[in-house]
Write an enzyme that holds these catalytic residues in place. Structure first.
Site, PDB file in Angstrom:
ATOM      1  N   GLU A 155     -34.865-102.786 -79.785  1.00 35.06           N
ATOM      2  CA  GLU A 155     -34.310-101.644 -80.739  1.00 35.06           C
ATOM      3  C   GLU A 155     -33.545-102.048 -81.975  1.00 35.06           C
ATOM      4  O   GLU A 155     -33.194-103.149 -81.744  1.00 35.06           O
ATOM      5  CB  GLU A 155     -33.245-100.937 -79.511  1.00 35.06           C
ATOM      6  CG  GLU A 155     -33.750-100.145 -78.463  1.00 35.06           C
ATOM      7  CD  GLU A 155     -32.766 -99.651 -77.314  1.00 35.06           C
ATOM      8  OE1 GLU A 155     -31.695 -99.270 -77.933  1.00 35.06           O
ATOM      9  OE2 GLU A 155     -33.012 -99.257 -76.309  1.00 35.06           O
ATOM     10  N   LYS A 204     -43.951-109.341 -68.825  1.00 36.00           N
ATOM     11  CA  LYS A 204     -42.748-108.857 -69.303  1.00 36.00           C
ATOM     12  C   LYS A 204     -41.444-109.085 -68.705  1.00 36.00           C
ATOM     13  O   LYS A 204     -40.440-109.304 -69.535  1.00 36.00           O
ATOM     14  CB  LYS A 204     -43.174-107.181 -69.284  1.00 36.00           C
ATOM     15  CG  LYS A 204     -41.827-106.361 -69.632  1.00 36.00           C
ATOM     16  CD  LYS A 204     -41.589-106.217 -70.923  1.00 36.00           C
ATOM     17  CE  LYS A 204     -40.102-105.288 -71.056  1.00 36.00           C
ATOM     18  NZ  LYS A 204     -40.101-105.083 -72.737  1.00 36.00           N
ATOM     19  N   ALA A 252     -24.448-116.863 -80.032  1.00 30.30           N
ATOM     20  CA  ALA A 252     -23.328-117.019 -78.967  1.00 30.30           C
ATOM     21  C   ALA A 252     -22.623-115.621 -79.291  1.00 30.30           C
ATOM     22  O   ALA A 252     -22.495-114.990 -80.362  1.00 30.30           O
ATOM     23  CB  ALA A 252     -22.325-118.051 -79.071  1.00 30.30           C
ATOM     24  N   CYS A 260     -32.160-102.830 -71.501  1.00 24.60           N
ATOM     25  CA  CYS A 260     -33.129-103.801 -70.951  1.00 24.60           C
ATOM     26  C   CYS A 260     -32.967-104.971 -70.224  1.00 24.60           C
ATOM     27  O   CYS A 260     -33.055-105.031 -69.043  1.00 24.60           O
ATOM     28  CB  CYS A 260     -34.156-104.188 -72.096  1.00 24.60           C
ATOM     29  SG  CYS A 260     -34.702-102.602 -73.081  1.00 24.60           S
TER      30      CYS A 260
END
Ligand code: UGA
Length: 429
Positions: A155, A204, A252, A260
């Protein structure tokens, strides 16, 4: 090619639009009539850089259209992509009811050979279930092939990732659908790998879990850096120059979030458990991630002591930069924790404020990032938006009652911040 995409969420809408952009004839289907109406009228339900222009361009070129009828989509196309949500359930597994419903709807509408492609992120062996379901519900008894074709877009960079993929994975049971799938993807000029369906489905989950592991690894290193007086960014730069490791996904942070990684980790742990493997490595990845948030919050409490009635400015609400998506956002979680301790929040996000409003109430939403610090006891950076690097720091210092900045994304240079007079606390530095 004539293609149909069922589900117009992040994956479905961007995939359909990019398929149209390379010349395919695409119908995007969704069962939410309001969404379809919005799209038909030139609106876009999500913020994704570059998407709106691309949708407009392809609609006017006559290559992209929208429909609320699965039957219509099935009839018009040779290849039907399933891109519906697979939301998490309380026990960590995923809810496959949308996939099952779409498989039934496709089966009911098929009157000739079709290729049914699963693009949603699903547990291994879902392809078998989709095949069984279509066989059971297809009255016309026509031939079909089920294909697994996982999507790897991020995204915020979805159009770029889709137009220039690192690889295209196509999982098949027979060779019959392969030429058509190649034709779909040839224009993207990316390496195509053909596997069996189970392997494609696993690629995936294994990829997302590995990326989450990479982030938790550097977050664990950040704890050691803090204790040892080292700088995690320098460590990451040094590690990343080894091509076998790579620098990406070694930033970090206060932890990863989104729709997801958290979901896929839980699902993969659950799938492994069902298959008889205790995936303790991934459980540790989850633990490090939640501890990272605990540690960041503790830093705020240790510095400000009592949070009750303190005013805190928070920059960032989206789960990452370049998106308006606030699902499982570490920034929202942090806001909730601060509120629970009685702090009053002034918050800003370049794109996610509207979507945040349903999850985050009783805060002041501030339009200009430079106004957030006004009268606050401290400022917190919670999302890695690039524009936050352009924050007017002199102004922020003047507007804060105390010049304290907690940076959960390491956006600023620690020495420079000290020179500017800030008490500056970041991650692993
Ligand atoms: C992720 C994967 O990166 C995509 O390849 C995959 O297609 C997608 O999930 C999916 O399964 O649909 P996404 O969740 O959009 O993409 O976002 P990422 O860029 O991966 O970021 C996830 C989280 O990790 C964010 O909260 C981000 O801030 C955090 N992050 C990322 C870090 O904390 N450090 C990093 O170095 C990188």
């Amino acid at each position: 090619m004539k293609l149909t995409i069922i589900g117009t969420g992040y994956v479905g809408l961007v995939t359909g639009t990019c398929f149209a952009e390379v010349g395919h004839q695409v119908v995007c289907v969704d069962n939410d009539p309001a969404k379809i109406e919005l799209l038909q009228n030139g609106g876009i339900p999500i913020y994704e850089p570059g998407l709106e222009d691309l949708v407009r361009k392809n609609v006017s070129a006559g290559r992209l259209s929208f429909s609320s009828s699965t039957g219509d989509g099935v009839e018009k196309s040779d290849v039907i992509f399933i891109a519906v949500p697979t939301p998490p359930q309380a026990d960590g597994s995923v809810d496959l009811s949308f996939i099952e419903k779409v498989a039934r709807d496709i089966a009911g509408a098929m009157t000739s050979y079709k290729i049914v492609v699963d693009k949603s992120t699903v547990p291994v062996k879902t392809g078998d279930k989709v095949t069984e379901t279509i066989k059971r519900y297809c009255k016309a008894k026509v031939e079909f092939d089920v294909v697994s074709n996982p999507e790897f877009l991020r995204e915020g960079f979805a159009v770029e990732d889709l137009m220039h993929p690192d690889r295209v994975v196509i999982g098949v049971r027979s060779q019959r659908p392969v030429p058509a799938m190649r034709e779909v993807y040839d224009p993207f000029m990316a390496p195509i790998i053909i596997t069996d369906i189970n392997s494609a489905e696993l690629i995936k989950h294994a990829s997302n879990s590995f990326l989450a592991l990479k982030i938790s690894y550097i977050n664990a290193i950040s704890v050691i850096c803090e204790a040892a007086g080292a700088n995690v960014q320098e460590v990451a730069n040094g590690m990343g120059m080894d091509e076998r490791i790579g620098r990406r996904f070694l930033d970090a942070s206060l932890g990863f979030g989104g729709s997801c990684f958290p979901k896929d980790l839980s699902a993969f742990i659950k799938i492994a458990e069902q298959i008889g493997y205790d995936f303790r490595l991934l459980k540790e990845v989850q633990r490090i991630n939640s501890e990272q948030m605990d540690r960041f919050f503790k830093k705020i409490v240790e510095t400000l002591w009592v949070l009750k009635d303190k005013r805190i400015g928070v920059l960032g609400l989206a789960f990452k930069q370049n998106t308006d998506d606030v699902r499982m956002s570490p920034a929202i979680e942090l806001c909730h924790r601060l509120q629970k301790e009685g702090a009053h929040l002034r918050v800003h996000d370049p794109k996610a404020m509207e979507k945040a409003k349903s999850l985050l109430q009783d805060v002041t939403y501030v339009e200009d990032m430079n106004d957030v610090a006004d009268g606050c006891d401290a400022l917190v950076i919670a999302t890695e938006w690039d524009e936050f690097k352009k924050l007017d720091l002199e102004l922020a210092r003047k507007r804060l009652t105390h010049p304290i900045l907690f940076d959960g994304r390491n956006l600023f240079d620690a020495q420079e911040m000290e020179r500017l007079g800030f008490i500056y606390k970041s991650i692993g530095r």
